[in-house]
Write an enzyme that holds these catalytic residues in place. Structure first.
Site, PDB file in Angstrom:
ATOM      1  N   HIS A   1     106.526  25.027  26.070  1.00 50.74           N
ATOM      2  CA  HIS A   1     105.806  25.725  27.142  1.00 50.74           C
ATOM      3  C   HIS A   1     106.672  26.733  27.883  1.00 50.74           C
ATOM      4  O   HIS A   1     106.157  27.552  28.632  1.00 50.74           O
ATOM      5  CB  HIS A   1     105.283  24.702  28.159  1.00 50.74           C
ATOM      6  CG  HIS A   1     104.670  23.504  27.501  1.00 50.74           C
ATOM      7  ND1 HIS A   1     105.356  22.330  27.295  1.00 50.74           N
ATOM      8  CD2 HIS A   1     103.455  23.326  26.972  1.00 50.74           C
ATOM      9  CE1 HIS A   1     104.575  21.461  26.670  1.00 50.74           C
ATOM     10  NE2 HIS A   1     103.415  22.041  26.456  1.00 50.74           N
TER      11      HIS A   1
ATOM     12  N   GLU B   1     103.607  25.913  31.411  1.00 52.42           N
ATOM     13  CA  GLU B   1     103.745  27.306  30.945  1.00 52.42           C
ATOM     14  C   GLU B   1     103.611  28.276  32.118  1.00 52.42           C
ATOM     15  O   GLU B   1     104.341  29.280  32.203  1.00 52.42           O
ATOM     16  CB  GLU B   1     102.691  27.624  29.880  1.00 52.42           C
ATOM     17  CG  GLU B   1     102.857  29.050  29.338  1.00 52.42           C
ATOM     18  CD  GLU B   1     101.771  29.449  28.356  1.00 52.42           C
ATOM     19  OE1 GLU B   1     101.318  28.600  27.564  1.00 52.42           O
ATOM     20  OE2 GLU B   1     101.367  30.630  28.388  1.00 52.42           O
TER      21      GLU B   1
END
Ligand code: SF4
EC number: 1.17.7.4
Length: 316
Positions: free
Chosen positions: A81, A133
């Site tokens: 991520h 993320e």
């Protein structure tokens, strides 16, 4: 005598399951364990799947969200991520040996975000709050230059003038249809805004969503194998629902409720980008215990993409 099993069609989506970024991230951990020995430390779950995380734990990986807790000089792997600049700096400060398993497609978004901010634009980041993320991407630019939006209401409440110099980037695993609406709204409200349209949404997310749209014509119930904290898996479930198909997100076969199949003729199955194929096999085994299943696989895009792993792990 065994009761006669009711016949049910099971339609497998294509493509489904692991994407190139997830395969690369897992390979990095496995090779790092081989090269450096256990333990290796992973910042966050390497990918959002409990089965994958537990099998890497068994091999000697230690997962943590706290860089401070990692012993100085240890090997640390950043998850697929991605991480913020601060996390990277903290790891360097502790002289950790960094292996970066951030998906190259997430890194591309980091670079775009930095480029827009460097060119004097304020950044609108479209994505889900608290997703790693998003923490990584927003943490790649100065905090006062980026604002996160999750929905239309938040776009309507943005504090910018209509001619403010703006840009937007998006999380890689969003709903294509929802993101299109959000991006169109940004263009309607702002006259000087730049951005990648829907190109930040990665190929794997796009392909798995397209496969559901195709499959929804033939099924009356959908199982999405994936973790509840997996963004792309949750979007597949949402998409199934939006196509009028009863849709369930399951971590594995133990979460299946057989009542879901009462009176249904065709069950679609897909798997999020972080869900291994072995989980699909377990789901099929369970279904075939109670039904006579007729298996079909929908044709779909063939994915051949493979990302390079870090050079120091290449020769193992
Ligand atoms: S889902 Fe997309 S962005 Fe995320 S790891 Fe896979 S390829 Fe990369």
């Amino acid at each position: 005598m065994e009761p006669v099993k009711r016949q049910i069609k099971v339609v497998l989506a294509n493509p489904r399951g692991f994407c190139a970024g997830v395969e690369r991230a897992i390979e990095i951990v496995e090779r790092a364990l081989k090269k450096y020995g256990a333990p290796v430390y992973i910042k966050h779950e390497i990918v959002h799947n409990r089965y994958v995380v537990n099998s890497l734990k068994d091999k000697g990986a230690i997962f943590t969200d706290d860089i401070e807790s990692i012993p100085n000089g240890a090997v640390v792997i950043f998850s697929a991520h991605g991480v913020s600049k601060k996390v990277e700096d903290d790891a360097k400060y502790k002289e950790l040996y960094i292996l970066d398993a951030t998906c190259p497609l997430v890194k591309k978004v980091h670079r775009e975000a930095q480029k827009y901010v460097a060119s004097g634009r304020k950044l609108v980041l479209i994505g889900h709050k608290n997703h790693p993320e998003i923490e990584g991407t927003s943490g790649r630019v100065a905090a006062d230059q980026v604002v996160l939006v999750e929905d239309l209401e938040q776009i309507e409440n943005l504090p910018f003038k209509s001619d403010e110099k703006l840009a937007y980037v998006t999380q890689t695993t969003l709903s294509i249809d929802d993101t299109k609406n959000l991006v169109n709204t940004l263009y309607e409200r702002y006259t000087d805004i730049d951005g990648p349209a829907l190109k930040d949404i990665c190929y794997a997310t796009q392909n798995r969503q397209d496969a559901i749209k195709e499959m929804a014509k033939y099924i009356d119930v959908l199982l999405v194998i994936g973790a509840t904290n997996s963004s792309n898996s949750s979007r597949l479930r949402d998409l199934g629902e939006s196509q009028g198909v009863a849709s369930y997100l399951i971590a594995d076969e133990t979460q299946i409720n057989l009542d879901w199949f009462e009176g249904k003729q065709a069950v679609g199955i897909t798997a999020g980008a972080s869900a291994p194929e072995v989980l699909l096999k377990q789901v099929l085994d369970l279904l075939s215990k109670y039904h006579q299943i007729v298996l079909e696989e929908v044709d779909g895009v063939v994915e051949n993409l493979k990302f390079k792993i870090p050079r120091e792990l290449e020769d193992l």
